[in-house]
Design a protein around this motif. Structure first.
Motif, PDB file in Angstrom:
ATOM      1  N   ALA A   7       0.832  -1.217   0.000  1.00 32.34           N
ATOM      2  CA  ALA A   7       0.000   0.000   0.000  1.00 32.34           C
ATOM      3  C   ALA A   7       0.863   1.264   0.000  1.00 32.34           C
ATOM      4  CB  ALA A   7      -0.923   0.000   1.217  1.00 32.34           C
ATOM      5  N   PHE A   8       1.884   1.316   0.852  1.00 34.15           N
ATOM      6  CA  PHE A   8       2.713   2.530   0.958  1.00 34.15           C
ATOM      7  C   PHE A   8       3.482   2.766  -0.351  1.00 34.15           C
ATOM      8  CE2 PHE A   8       3.428   2.783   5.909  1.00 34.15           C
ATOM      9  CZ  PHE A   8       2.074   2.585   6.122  1.00 34.15           C
ATOM     10  N   SER A   9       4.080   1.698  -0.889  1.00 29.94           N
ATOM     11  CA  SER A   9       4.837   1.840  -2.149  1.00 29.94           C
ATOM     12  C   SER A   9       3.895   2.173  -3.300  1.00 29.94           C
ATOM     13  CB  SER A   9       5.592   0.548  -2.487  1.00 29.94           C
ATOM     14  OG  SER A   9       6.397   0.153  -1.421  1.00 29.94           O
ATOM     15  N   GLY A  10       2.723   1.557  -3.288  1.00 30.64           N
ATOM     16  CA  GLY A  10       1.734   1.840  -4.339  1.00 30.64           C
ATOM     17  C   GLY A  10       1.349   3.312  -4.331  1.00 30.64           C
ATOM     18  N   SER A  11       1.162   3.865  -3.145  1.00 35.78           N
ATOM     19  CA  SER A  11       0.761   5.264  -3.038  1.00 35.78           C
ATOM     20  C   SER A  11       1.896   6.195  -3.469  1.00 35.78           C
ATOM     21  CB  SER A  11       0.342   5.583  -1.596  1.00 35.78           C
ATOM     22  OG  SER A  11      -0.147   6.894  -1.502  1.00 35.78           O
ATOM     23  N   ALA A  12       3.104   5.935  -2.966  1.00 41.10           N
ATOM     24  CA  ALA A  12       4.228   6.832  -3.272  1.00 41.10           C
ATOM     25  C   ALA A  12       4.591   6.772  -4.760  1.00 41.10           C
ATOM     26  CB  ALA A  12       5.434   6.459  -2.412  1.00 41.10           C
ATOM     27  N   LEU A  13       4.695   5.566  -5.303  1.00 41.63           N
ATOM     28  CA  LEU A  13       5.040   5.468  -6.729  1.00 41.63           C
ATOM     29  C   LEU A  13       3.839   5.791  -7.617  1.00 41.63           C
ATOM     30  CD1 LEU A  13       7.569   2.506  -6.982  1.00 41.63           C
ATOM     31  CD2 LEU A  13       7.988   4.936  -7.332  1.00 41.63           C
ATOM     32  N   GLY A  14       2.635   5.598  -7.079  1.00 45.04           N
ATOM     33  CA  GLY A  14       1.431   6.000  -7.814  1.00 45.04           C
ATOM     34  C   GLY A  14       1.418   7.509  -7.997  1.00 45.04           C
ATOM     35  N   CYS A  15       1.832   8.220  -6.955  1.00 42.26           N
ATOM     36  CA  CYS A  15       1.929   9.683  -7.027  1.00 42.26           C
ATOM     37  C   CYS A  15       2.966  10.085  -8.081  1.00 42.26           C
ATOM     38  CB  CYS A  15       2.318  10.219  -5.639  1.00 42.26           C
ATOM     39  SG  CYS A  15       2.683  11.981  -5.602  1.00 42.26           S
ATOM     40  N   ALA A  16       4.140   9.458  -8.018  1.00 44.73           N
ATOM     41  CA  ALA A  16       5.222   9.805  -8.969  1.00 44.73           C
ATOM     42  C   ALA A  16       4.816   9.496 -10.409  1.00 44.73           C
ATOM     43  CB  ALA A  16       6.497   9.044  -8.595  1.00 44.73           C
ATOM     44  N   ALA A  17       4.161   8.348 -10.611  1.00 41.93           N
ATOM     45  CA  ALA A  17       3.764   7.953 -11.979  1.00 41.93           C
ATOM     46  C   ALA A  17       2.704   8.899 -12.530  1.00 41.93           C
ATOM     47  CB  ALA A  17       3.251   6.507 -11.975  1.00 41.93           C
ATOM     48  N   GLY A  18       1.707   9.232 -11.704  1.00 39.80           N
ATOM     49  CA  GLY A  18       0.651  10.155 -12.158  1.00 39.80           C
ATOM     50  C   GLY A  18       1.219  11.533 -12.457  1.00 39.80           C
ATOM     51  N   ASP A  19       2.148  11.963 -11.613  1.00 45.56           N
ATOM     52  CA  ASP A  19       2.806  13.262 -11.784  1.00 45.56           C
ATOM     53  C   ASP A  19       3.576  13.286 -13.110  1.00 45.56           C
ATOM     54  OD1 ASP A  19       4.132  15.680 -11.310  1.00 45.56           O
ATOM     55  OD2 ASP A  19       5.471  14.871  -9.783  1.00 45.56           O
ATOM     56  N   ALA A  20       4.388  12.256 -13.337  1.00 46.08           N
ATOM     57  CA  ALA A  20       5.213  12.207 -14.560  1.00 46.08           C
ATOM     58  C   ALA A  20       4.338  12.103 -15.812  1.00 46.08           C
ATOM     59  CB  ALA A  20       6.184  11.031 -14.488  1.00 46.08           C
TER      60      ALA A  20
END
Ligand code: F2R
Ligand code: MG
Ligand code: MG
Length: 313
Positions: free
Chosen positions: A9-22
């Motif tokens: 969950a934590f990695s999904g959220s953090a990398l989900g943020c980075a992927a959506g941002d990029a």
């Protein structure tokens, strides 16, 4: 709590943020119609570079690792250390960084900003304090006021942190989200900070079902500001999570809605990533994300360390 579950969950959220941002970076400021004319549907990121949204989220994760109770002074220091103007920051943030550089205390550097910058970065507060709503709200407010003192800027951050925290909790309990109940709860929690933001959030309940991503993006674009304000962006991002069936759909709806696309993608990605988990992020997006310096491996490491602390209690 099992480390593996927290990590997903934590990695999904953090990398989900980075992927959506990029993904949204390339078209930040474009209208929904302009994106549609140019791409049909934007589905692939350009060069995988993230923006200020992720750079500041990294600062919050670093601050939480230094002090699990969250110290705003440490967060402000990390914001300054990580600051790369070329990532594209809000106009008022340059002044905030200049005042931090002069040595002013964190309480004195922010402005009365109603921008969405406190919300775009807040996901780590949401997932780390998912099991204690009182502390989650308190820390989200503290983290926001470093830069954003307007009630709408603060309420946007609290709503986004709550959304991330609530979906993290549901995921870890193996429960499905009831979209209407979820939105009502988030809206009720921010009513006392900003009735205006709470009212925008309630509009999510009225969104009709979207047949596909393009329809969802159009609905978000016509229902919400989708702009640089917290009031216009946070409800749209939460709306994308509610409308989307899965991580990819939620992020694509957010980005293709147009407007503040990197930020809509970052916030929808952080919520959807927490709920659907790291494995739900499309492989191509993860492969494309920048990895040198404080890139995807570093973000993954920070999220894992936070999950480890949480699992150890
Ligand atoms: N700034 C950008 N993007 C533009 C530059 C990117 C471009 N592609 C490039 O490469 O150069 N994106 C980032 O900014 C947004 C977050 O902004 P934040 O952190 O909230 O900043 P700020 O400056 O506090 O607020 C944003 C603007 O809102 C207006 N505003 C806010 N409060 C106001 C008030 N009380 N009165 C009047 N105006 C107010 C101002 O224009 C602020 O500058 C995200 O999109 C992030 O991605
Ligand atoms: Mg940005
Ligand atoms: Mg933006």
């Amino acid at each position: 709590m099992r480390f593996e579950d927290l990590q997903e969950a934590f990695s999904g959220s953090a990398l989900g943020c980075a992927a959506g941002d990029a993904l949204g970076r390339e078209v930040e400021g474009w209208s929904h119609e302009a994106i549609r004319r140019h791409f049909g549907l934007l589905t692939e990121m350009q060069d995988g570079r993230y923006t200020d949204d992720t750079e500041m989220m990294i600062g919050l994760m670093e601050a939480l690792l230094e002090d699990r109770e969250f110290d705003p002074a440490r967060a402000a220091r990390r914001f300054l250390e990580n600051f790369h103007p070329w990532r594209g920051y809000g106009a008022r943030i340059y002044g905030v960084m200049a005042r931090l550089k002069q040595g002013l205390p964190w309480q004195e550097v922010g402005t009365d900003s109603w921008g969405n910058g406190a919300a775009m970065r807040v996901a780590p507060i949401g997932f780390f304090f998912f099991d204690d709503r009182g502390r989650l709200k308190e820390k989200a407010i503290l983290s926001a006021t470093i830069t954003h003192k307007h009630p709408e800027g603060v309420a946007g951050a609290v709503a986004q942190a709550l959304a991330v925290g609530m979906v993290t909790e549901r995921r870890l309990q193996g429960q499905e989200i009831d979209p209407v109940g979820f939105v009502r709860e988030v809206s009720k929690e921010v009513e006392g900070i900003s009735p205006e933001v709470a009212e925008e959030l309630r509009k999510i309940e009225e969104l009709p079902h979207a047949e596909d991503v393009l329809e969802g993006a159009r609905l978000l674009s016509s229902s919400f500001g989708c702009d640089i304000s917290a009031k216009g962006a946070v409800p749209a991002a939460i709306g994308a999570f509610v409308l989307g069936r899965g991580f990819r759909e939620a992020v694509l709806m957010a980005v293709n809605a147009g407007g503040d696309t990197d930020t809509l993608g970052a916030m929808a990605g952080a919520i959807a990533g927490a709920y659907y988990g790291l494995r739900a992020i499309p492989e191509g997006w993860l492969l494309g994300l920048e990895d040198e310096g404080k890139g995807k491996s570093y973000i993954l490491h920070l999220a894992e360390e936070l999950a480890r602390i949480k699992a150890e209690g």
